[in-house]
Design a protein around this motif. Structure first.
Motif, PDB file in Angstrom:
ATOM      1  N   GLU A  86      32.197  71.460  25.079  1.00  0.00           N
ATOM      2  CA  GLU A  86      32.951  71.724  26.308  1.00  0.00           C
ATOM      3  C   GLU A  86      32.512  73.033  26.963  1.00  0.00           C
ATOM      4  O   GLU A  86      32.343  73.100  28.178  1.00  0.00           O
ATOM      5  N   GLU A  87      32.306  74.062  26.151  1.00  0.00           N
ATOM      6  CA  GLU A  87      31.934  75.372  26.697  1.00  0.00           C
ATOM      7  C   GLU A  87      30.580  75.323  27.412  1.00  0.00           C
ATOM      8  O   GLU A  87      30.411  75.941  28.464  1.00  0.00           O
ATOM      9  N   TYR A  88      29.636  74.579  26.844  1.00  0.00           N
ATOM     10  CA  TYR A  88      28.286  74.539  27.407  1.00  0.00           C
ATOM     11  C   TYR A  88      28.018  73.311  28.262  1.00  0.00           C
ATOM     12  O   TYR A  88      26.927  73.167  28.814  1.00  0.00           O
ATOM     13  N   GLY A  89      28.980  72.413  28.359  1.00  0.00           N
ATOM     14  CA  GLY A  89      28.825  71.250  29.219  1.00  0.00           C
ATOM     15  C   GLY A  89      27.757  70.281  28.752  1.00  0.00           C
ATOM     16  O   GLY A  89      27.001  69.743  29.563  1.00  0.00           O
ATOM     17  N   VAL A  90      27.680  70.090  27.437  1.00  0.00           N
ATOM     18  CA  VAL A  90      26.691  69.179  26.860  1.00  0.00           C
ATOM     19  C   VAL A  90      27.385  68.171  25.950  1.00  0.00           C
ATOM     20  O   VAL A  90      28.543  68.337  25.570  1.00  0.00           O
ATOM     21  N   ALA A  91      26.645  67.130  25.582  1.00  0.00           N
ATOM     22  CA  ALA A  91      27.174  66.102  24.689  1.00  0.00           C
ATOM     23  C   ALA A  91      27.298  66.635  23.260  1.00  0.00           C
ATOM     24  O   ALA A  91      26.590  67.575  22.864  1.00  0.00           O
ATOM     25  N   LEU A  92      28.182  66.013  22.495  1.00  0.00           N
ATOM     26  CA  LEU A  92      28.340  66.393  21.089  1.00  0.00           C
ATOM     27  C   LEU A  92      27.030  66.281  20.332  1.00  0.00           C
ATOM     28  O   LEU A  92      26.719  67.128  19.485  1.00  0.00           O
ATOM     29  N   ASP A  93      26.257  65.247  20.612  1.00  0.00           N
ATOM     30  CA  ASP A  93      24.985  65.065  19.912  1.00  0.00           C
ATOM     31  C   ASP A  93      24.031  66.223  20.190  1.00  0.00           C
ATOM     32  O   ASP A  93      23.275  66.639  19.316  1.00  0.00           O
ATOM     33  N   THR A  94      24.088  66.772  21.396  1.00  0.00           N
ATOM     34  CA  THR A  94      23.254  67.925  21.737  1.00  0.00           C
ATOM     35  C   THR A  94      23.646  69.119  20.873  1.00  0.00           C
ATOM     36  O   THR A  94      22.779  69.827  20.341  1.00  0.00           O
ATOM     37  N   VAL A  95      24.932  69.341  20.704  1.00  0.00           N
ATOM     38  CA  VAL A  95      25.422  70.436  19.857  1.00  0.00           C
ATOM     39  C   VAL A  95      25.000  70.202  18.414  1.00  0.00           C
ATOM     40  O   VAL A  95      24.541  71.127  17.735  1.00  0.00           O
ATOM     41  N   ARG A  96      25.111  68.979  17.944  1.00  0.00           N
ATOM     42  CA  ARG A  96      24.740  68.664  16.555  1.00  0.00           C
ATOM     43  C   ARG A  96      23.263  68.921  16.310  1.00  0.00           C
ATOM     44  O   ARG A  96      22.882  69.474  15.275  1.00  0.00           O
ATOM     45  N   LYS A  97      22.419  68.511  17.249  1.00  0.00           N
ATOM     46  CA  LYS A  97      20.979  68.743  17.102  1.00  0.00           C
ATOM     47  C   LYS A  97      20.664  70.235  17.151  1.00  0.00           C
ATOM     48  O   LYS A  97      19.817  70.719  16.392  1.00  0.00           O
ATOM     49  N   ALA A  98      21.326  70.969  18.029  1.00  0.00           N
ATOM     50  CA  ALA A  98      21.111  72.420  18.117  1.00  0.00           C
ATOM     51  C   ALA A  98      21.532  73.096  16.817  1.00  0.00           C
ATOM     52  O   ALA A  98      20.822  73.978  16.302  1.00  0.00           O
ATOM     53  N   THR A  99      22.659  72.679  16.271  1.00  0.00           N
ATOM     54  CA  THR A  99      23.141  73.251  15.014  1.00  0.00           C
ATOM     55  C   THR A  99      22.173  72.943  13.878  1.00  0.00           C
ATOM     56  O   THR A  99      21.932  73.789  13.015  1.00  0.00           O
ATOM     57  N   GLN A 100      21.592  71.754  13.880  1.00  0.00           N
ATOM     58  CA  GLN A 100      20.614  71.392  12.853  1.00  0.00           C
ATOM     59  C   GLN A 100      19.396  72.316  12.927  1.00  0.00           C
ATOM     60  O   GLN A 100      18.876  72.751  11.898  1.00  0.00           O
ATOM     61  N   ILE A 101      18.963  72.638  14.124  1.00  0.00           N
ATOM     62  CA  ILE A 101      17.842  73.572  14.284  1.00  0.00           C
ATOM     63  C   ILE A 101      18.201  74.926  13.680  1.00  0.00           C
ATOM     64  O   ILE A 101      17.400  75.541  12.970  1.00  0.00           O
ATOM     65  N   LEU A 102      19.416  75.388  13.940  1.00  0.00           N
ATOM     66  CA  LEU A 102      19.862  76.669  13.381  1.00  0.00           C
ATOM     67  C   LEU A 102      19.911  76.612  11.859  1.00  0.00           C
ATOM     68  O   LEU A 102      19.539  77.577  11.181  1.00  0.00           O
ATOM     69  N   ARG A 103      20.354  75.478  11.305  1.00  0.00           N
ATOM     70  CA  ARG A 103      20.358  75.315   9.840  1.00  0.00           C
ATOM     71  C   ARG A 103      18.934  75.342   9.296  1.00  0.00           C
ATOM     72  O   ARG A 103      18.653  76.003   8.294  1.00  0.00           O
ATOM     73  N   ASP A 104      18.034  74.624   9.973  1.00  0.00           N
ATOM     74  CA  ASP A 104      16.637  74.580   9.535  1.00  0.00           C
ATOM     75  C   ASP A 104      16.001  75.972   9.538  1.00  0.00           C
ATOM     76  O   ASP A 104      15.133  76.260   8.718  1.00  0.00           O
TER      77      ASP A 104
END
Length: 82
Positions: free
Chosen positions: A48-66
């Protein structure tokens, strides 16, 4: 939904939304705006804060985990790595 002034892409760089978001979030961590051990906002809140889909947040978080910047604990949340 990218465009000038987008909160996580103010320079209107081209690329996948999740990669641009991951770069922005990594910057928050690297600048100390999110301290080690602190909990990131939930996926829905980030979406909601960034105006993107949940899947976009999940993929971004995965990059941060990696990259080793965050750790996700099941049923607890995602935290900045120490």
């Amino acid at each position: 939904m990218s465009g000038p002034g987008k909160k996580y892409n103010p320079d209107n760089k081209t690329g996948y939304e999740y990669e641009l978001l991951a770069e922005h979030l990594a910057g928050l961590i690297e600048r100390g705006e999110w301290a080690p051990g602190s909990r990131l906002p939930g996926e829905r809140a980030l979406s909601e804060e960034y105006g993107v889909a949940l899947d976009t947040v999940r993929k971004a978080t995965q990059i941060l985990r990696d990259r080793g910047l965050v750790q996700t604990l099941k049923s607890k949340g995602t935290f900045v790595a120490r």
